[in-house]
Design a protein around this motif. Structure first.
Motif, PDB file in Angstrom:
ATOM      1  N   ARG A  73       2.578 -94.340 -21.001  1.00  0.00           N
ATOM      2  CA  ARG A  73       3.281 -94.604 -19.745  1.00  0.00           C
ATOM      3  C   ARG A  73       4.620 -93.881 -19.695  1.00  0.00           C
ATOM      4  N   PRO A 162      -4.557-101.553 -16.096  1.00  0.00           N
ATOM      5  CA  PRO A 162      -5.168-100.252 -16.394  1.00  0.00           C
ATOM      6  C   PRO A 162      -5.569-100.183 -17.866  1.00  0.00           C
ATOM      7  N   ASP A 166      -7.339 -95.188 -18.386  1.00  0.00           N
ATOM      8  CA  ASP A 166      -6.690 -95.123 -17.062  1.00  0.00           C
ATOM      9  C   ASP A 166      -5.255 -94.615 -17.201  1.00  0.00           C
ATOM     10  N   GLU A 167      -4.557 -95.134 -18.204  1.00  0.00           N
ATOM     11  CA  GLU A 167      -3.172 -94.711 -18.428  1.00  0.00           C
ATOM     12  C   GLU A 167      -3.107 -93.218 -18.759  1.00  0.00           C
ATOM     13  N   LEU A 169      -5.220 -90.911 -17.696  1.00  0.00           N
ATOM     14  CA  LEU A 169      -5.447 -90.177 -16.449  1.00  0.00           C
ATOM     15  C   LEU A 169      -4.198 -90.160 -15.577  1.00  0.00           C
ATOM     16  N   MET A 170      -3.462 -91.280 -15.550  1.00  0.00           N
ATOM     17  CA  MET A 170      -2.216 -91.314 -14.782  1.00  0.00           C
ATOM     18  C   MET A 170      -1.172 -90.376 -15.393  1.00  0.00           C
ATOM     19  N   GLU A 181      -6.951 -89.284  -6.459  1.00  0.00           N
ATOM     20  CA  GLU A 181      -6.243 -90.542  -6.226  1.00  0.00           C
ATOM     21  C   GLU A 181      -7.154 -91.746  -6.459  1.00  0.00           C
ATOM     22  N   ILE A 184      -6.955 -93.307  -9.953  1.00  0.00           N
ATOM     23  CA  ILE A 184      -5.736 -93.917 -10.493  1.00  0.00           C
ATOM     24  C   ILE A 184      -5.074 -94.933  -9.561  1.00  0.00           C
ATOM     25  N   ASP A 185      -5.492 -94.986  -8.317  1.00  0.00           N
ATOM     26  CA  ASP A 185      -4.959 -95.975  -7.381  1.00  0.00           C
ATOM     27  C   ASP A 185      -6.133 -96.837  -6.926  1.00  0.00           C
ATOM     28  N   PHE A 188      -8.268-102.046 -10.996  1.00  0.00           N
ATOM     29  CA  PHE A 188      -8.580-101.746 -12.389  1.00  0.00           C
ATOM     30  C   PHE A 188      -9.455-102.810 -13.052  1.00  0.00           C
TER      31      PHE A 188
END
Length: 280
Positions: A73, A162, A166-167, A169-170, A181, A184-185, A188
């Motif tokens: 993050r 997430p 997922d993290e 990919l963000m 989008e 990631i939006d 989750f």
């Protein structure tokens, strides 16, 4: 045998509050192996310790994956990769444990299996959190924990958060790579379908390692984690098959056939798909 004398500097003026036993709470830890067989069956101790130790390693995995997520993050990839490397070694400990349980014969196990009733490793809330953290989300699994409000709340938080992937990919999106989008939006708590656009981004990372070295390393670390999890699942299935054959599981599952289906559930499938695309 050579006689060994105690070094004069060794602390002997200890109290129950500041020694090794107190720090590790060994009195509590070592009194938690309470069998239910009557008369006590020798091999029930093996079964209990095997699963308790697994829960401790899983607790550490959750701890380390949580730290890796914090680093991702913050876009601090080298320390994230270090944590993932530690996770890989923890997984090896979990995997190697099966070799000990493999020494339990069907006859020995049958003599005390009945004492734990409906209890099953499938019900482990920590294991379920671990799967949620790695992206294998399932809202239907929550029913198993409705009688444990504290664990149910922790599981709900993990379900909604997430995943590790997922993290990642963000993180790629923050680098300016064209992660869609929709990846990631989203909600989750559900599992999304594989996306060719995500695979295309991963292909860019793999085919340009000098430009994306930290991300390239992270992809490989994630694949290590996914593969080790599958090795663990497979050995679990073979150990169960070896000990109880094709009897139903104690938690109500079909047993070996249920565990075989779990092996078909891959973590990070887009990281597997990209391997087909690389070089083509």
């Amino acid at each position: 045998m050579t006689k060994r004398t105690l070094e004069e500097s060794i602390h002997t003026d200890l109290s129950r509050d500041d020694d090794y036993t107190a720090y590790l709470q060994l009195d509590k830890l070592l009194s938690a192996q309470i069998g239910l067989s009557d008369p006590p069956h020798h091999d029930e101790m093996l079964f209990i310790i095997q699963h308790q130790v697994a829960e401790l390693w899983i607790k550490l995995l959750i701890h380390e994956f949580g730290r890796a997520i914090e680093y991702i993050r913050a876009d601090e990839m080298p320390p994230a990769v270090k944590n993932l490397a530690r996770c890989r070694h923890i997984q090896s400990q979990l995997y190697n444990q099966w070799k000990v349980l493999d020494t339990l014969t069907p006859t020995e196990y049958a003599q005390f299996r009945h004492v734990f009733g409906k209890a099953s490793g499938f019900q482990s809330p920590q294991y379920r959190i671990l799967e949620f953290m790695l992206g294998n989300k399932s809202r239907s699994m929550m029913k198993v924990y409705e009688h444990q409000p504290e664990w149910h709340e922790k599981l709900q938080q993990s379900l909604s958060a997430p995943s590790l992937y997922d993290e990642f990919l963000m993180h790629l999106a923050r680098l300016g790579l064209p992660i869609p989008e929709s990846a990631i939006d989203r909600d989750f708590s559900t599992m999304r379908d594989d996306d060719d656009k995500v695979v295309a981004v991963l292909k860019t990372v793999y085919e340009n390692p000098s430009d994306y070295w930290a991300q390239y390393e992270t992809c490989e670390a994630l694949m290590d984690i996914a593969n080790n999890f599958q090795f663990w699942r497979f050995h679990h299935m073979k150990t169960v098959e070896r000990i109880i054959g094709h009897k139903p599981g104690s938690g109500g599952s079909s047993g070996v056939s249920f565990l075989k289906k779990a092996i078909d559930s891959e973590f990070f499938p887009e990281l597997i798909q990209v391997r087909t695309e690389i070089g083509s």
